[in-house]
Design an enzyme around this catalytic site. Structure first.
Site, short mmCIF file in Angstrom:
data_model
loop_
_atom_site.label_atom_id
_atom_site.label_comp_id
_atom_site.label_asym_id
_atom_site.label_seq_id
_atom_site.Cartn_x
_atom_site.Cartn_y
_atom_site.Cartn_z
CG HIS A 115 -1.66 1.57 1.49
ND1 HIS A 115 -2.77 1.71 0.79
CD2 HIS A 115 -1.24 2.63 2.23
CE1 HIS A 115 -3.09 2.84 1.09
NE2 HIS A 115 -1.78 3.54 2.06
CD GLU A 126 -2.53 6.55 3.88
OE1 GLU A 126 -1.53 6.12 3.40
OE2 GLU A 126 -3.79 6.42 3.16
P1 CMP Z 1 -4.75 -0.34 -1.75
O1 CMP Z 1 -4.82 0.41 -3.06
O2 CMP Z 1 -3.73 -0.42 -1.08
O3 CMP Z 1 -6.07 0.17 -0.90
C1 CMP Z 1 -7.55 -0.58 -1.01
C2 CMP Z 1 -7.48 -2.12 -1.39
O4 CMP Z 1 -8.56 -2.39 -1.52
C3 CMP Z 1 -6.49 -2.25 -2.72
O5 CMP Z 1 -5.40 -1.99 -2.42
C4 CMP Z 1 -6.66 -3.57 -2.88
O6 CMP Z 1 -5.95 -4.45 -2.25
C5 CMP Z 1 -8.31 -3.68 -2.40
N1 CMP Z 1 -9.30 -3.84 -3.56
C6 CMP Z 1 -9.49 -2.91 -4.43
N2 CMP Z 1 -10.35 -3.47 -5.30
C7 CMP Z 1 -10.60 -4.56 -4.73
C8 CMP Z 1 -11.61 -5.73 -5.27
N3 CMP Z 1 -12.13 -5.50 -6.35
N4 CMP Z 1 -11.42 -6.98 -4.64
C9 CMP Z 1 -10.69 -7.14 -3.69
N5 CMP Z 1 -10.01 -6.21 -2.87
C10 CMP Z 1 -9.78 -4.86 -3.51
#
Ligand code: CMP
Length: 143
Positions: A115, A126
């Protein structure tokens, strides 16, 4: 100097990718100014993922991120927020290009290794969620 919050997620820790990820940001020229291995609380996870509350994957996301240790980091450098996100690759693993961390190591969007904060406001929020001020250090790299 700009700061960002980066976090190796439980899948990245399990797969032994902490060193590889730290290496990439060090080699780029950024400076590590805070880090810790931690199991984050549900409260911290809910605050961190507040913008995703109500989405279909939210519960899965919160339970995944609290399921095991994560490696939280604070990195400093010019344009570190944007450049670190470029190095991470796109969230959707189908769009994450080879050469990026997700492009090289992730095959599922929900298990996407890392992340990174997406704006200066998110970075501040954060960093404060996971680090106390005294856990962030300041030092010169010219040694
Ligand atoms: P990040 O951008 O770190 O933070 C939000 C997180 O949600 C993203 O990473 C993914 O790990 C998760 N995420 C986003 N879209 C999906 C999805 N469609 N299914 C499962 N996890 C998701």
């Amino acid at each position: 100097m700009e700061k960002t919050f980066l976090m190796v997620k439980p899948d990245g820790v399990q797969r032994g990718l902490i060193g590889e990820i730290v290496k990439r940001f060090e080699q780029k020229g950024f400076q590590l100014v805070g880090s810790k291995l931690m199991v984050i609380t549900r409260e911290q996870a809910e605050y961190h993922y507040e913008e995703h509350k109500g989405k279909g994957f939210y519960e899965e996301l919160v339970s995944f991120i609290t399921s095991g240790p994560v490696f939280g980091m604070v990195w400093e450098g010019d344009q570190v927020i944007t450049l670190s996100r470029t190095m991470m690759g796109k969230t959707n693993t189908l769009d994450a290009l080879p050469g990026t961390i997700r492009g090289d190591f992730a095959v599922h969007t929900g298990l996407n290794i890392i992340h990174g904060s997406d704006s200066p406001e998110s970075a501040e929020r954060e960093i404060n969620n996971f680090f106390k001020p005294e856990e962030i250090v300041s030092y010169s790299k010219d040694v």
